[in-house]
Design an enzyme around this catalytic site. Structure first.
Site, short mmCIF file in Angstrom:
data_model
loop_
_atom_site.label_atom_id
_atom_site.label_comp_id
_atom_site.label_asym_id
_atom_site.label_seq_id
_atom_site.Cartn_x
_atom_site.Cartn_y
_atom_site.Cartn_z
N CYS A 56 23.74 53.76 37.42
CA CYS A 56 22.44 54.29 37.82
C CYS A 56 22.68 55.68 38.40
CB CYS A 56 21.77 53.37 38.84
SG CYS A 56 22.64 53.27 40.42
N THR A 131 37.31 40.66 48.21
CA THR A 131 37.36 41.23 46.86
C THR A 131 37.17 42.73 46.90
OG1 THR A 131 36.62 39.21 45.76
CG2 THR A 131 36.19 41.28 44.61
N TYR A 150 50.65 40.48 42.67
CA TYR A 150 49.48 39.88 43.31
C TYR A 150 49.72 39.69 44.80
CZ TYR A 150 47.83 38.83 38.58
OH TYR A 150 47.41 38.94 37.27
N ASN A 159 45.99 40.34 53.82
CA ASN A 159 46.24 38.90 53.86
C ASN A 159 47.32 38.55 52.85
OD1 ASN A 159 46.25 36.12 53.95
ND2 ASN A 159 44.03 35.88 53.76
N ASN A 173 36.59 42.19 38.78
CA ASN A 173 36.57 43.66 38.71
C ASN A 173 35.58 44.13 37.65
OD1 ASN A 173 37.13 46.40 38.68
ND2 ASN A 173 39.12 46.19 37.68
N CYS A 181 43.17 47.01 37.34
CA CYS A 181 43.68 45.65 37.49
C CYS A 181 44.80 45.36 36.49
CB CYS A 181 42.55 44.64 37.35
SG CYS A 181 41.48 44.85 35.91
N HIS A 182 44.95 46.20 35.46
CA HIS A 182 46.07 46.01 34.52
C HIS A 182 47.41 46.30 35.19
CE1 HIS A 182 44.96 50.28 34.18
NE2 HIS A 182 46.24 50.51 33.91
N SER A 187 55.22 38.71 40.37
CA SER A 187 56.48 39.15 40.99
C SER A 187 57.67 38.90 40.07
CB SER A 187 56.69 38.42 42.32
OG SER A 187 55.67 38.73 43.23
N GLU A 208 51.13 54.03 30.22
CA GLU A 208 51.48 54.62 31.51
C GLU A 208 52.99 54.71 31.71
OE1 GLU A 208 49.37 52.75 34.71
OE2 GLU A 208 47.42 52.95 33.72
#
Length: 243
Positions: A56, A131, A150, A159, A173, A181-182, A187, A208
């Site tokens: 918008c 989030t 993560y 946290n 997302n 998020c990619h 781990s 990347e």
């Protein structure tokens, strides 16, 4: 320094607030959803196929990857995105800024640090939540060519035991690629899930310069470089936004 670009992080802190003060923390006041947004939709070409951007006049609401298939070309061979936005009518500034950002991401990543990120006005950014904090930390701290696990992202958001909740945040997302998020991996080095498909996630990481399957661990590597110092200061950088 160009207007709208943070000197510390290279990302302006504009979540629906024109002229917001630059900061590494969330802005104190976010745009409100007091009235129905008049949404505009535009489609741009990319090496991943058609990307639909929506927003918008107050900010960007979403990026959708249509098709969700693995690109036929490698990152080095990717075709340039179209310079023109599809659709009719006047193009809003947030959509123009998003299209310019995506064009640079695919064609000339070196200039990304000098480009403004559009204001974000999706409802997820209009109220305090874990989030929102996770997505904000990911946007501002995990740079092109880097990855984070993560669990590490959970720690950045305040946290460290909330790795599973980080996975939920990634699924929520609304603005993939721009909010990267990619770049969030397991781990162990496993890719983890991705809304656009694992093949697309692998392609983005290869674009990347990060090989798939490399563990997201410490040690000062490029994959963990710029955000690690923030792990020690997460307690002082919690969001202060209001509903």
């Amino acid at each position: 320094m160009r207007p709208g670009v943070s000197s510390g992080l290279g990302v302006p802190t504009r979540l629906g607030v024109p002229g917001a003060v630059e900061s590494t923390a969330l802005p104190e006041v976010l745009g409100r959803m007091d009235e129905t947004c008049e949404m505009k939709y535009k489609v741009v070409d990319s090496p991943l196929g058609k990307l639909e951007i929506s927003g918008c006049e107050r900010g960007l609401h979403g990026i959708k990857l249509h098709g969700g298939k693995t690109p036929d070309t490698g990152p080095a061979e990717a075709a340039a995105p179209a310079e023109q936005l599809g659709g009719s009518g006047a193009v809003l500034e947030p959509l123009l800024q998003c299209a310019a950002w995506l064009d640079a991401y695919f064609r000339e990543p070196a200039v990304l640090e000098g480009l403004p990120v559009p204001a974000l006005h999706h409802p997820i950014f209009q109220k305090e939540s874990f989030t929102r904090q996770v997505l904000w930390k990911l946007l501002t701290l995990v740079k092109f060519g880097e990855t984070v696990s993560y669990q590490q992202l959970a720690a950045l958001a305040g946290n460290p035991r909330a790795a599973r909740a980080v996975g939920g945040a990634m699924r929520s997302n609304p603005i993939p690629i721009l909010i990267p998020c990619h770049r969030v991996v397991c781990s162990s080095g496993a890719m983890g899930n991705y809304s656009g498909g694992v093949g697309v996630k692998e392609w983005l990481l290869a674009h990347e310069g990060r090989p798939a399957g490399k563990a997201a661990r410490g040690g000062g590597s490029r994959a963990t470089g710029s955000w690690r110092g923030a792990l020690g200061s997460t307690a002082s950088s919690q969001p202060t936004g209001r509903d």
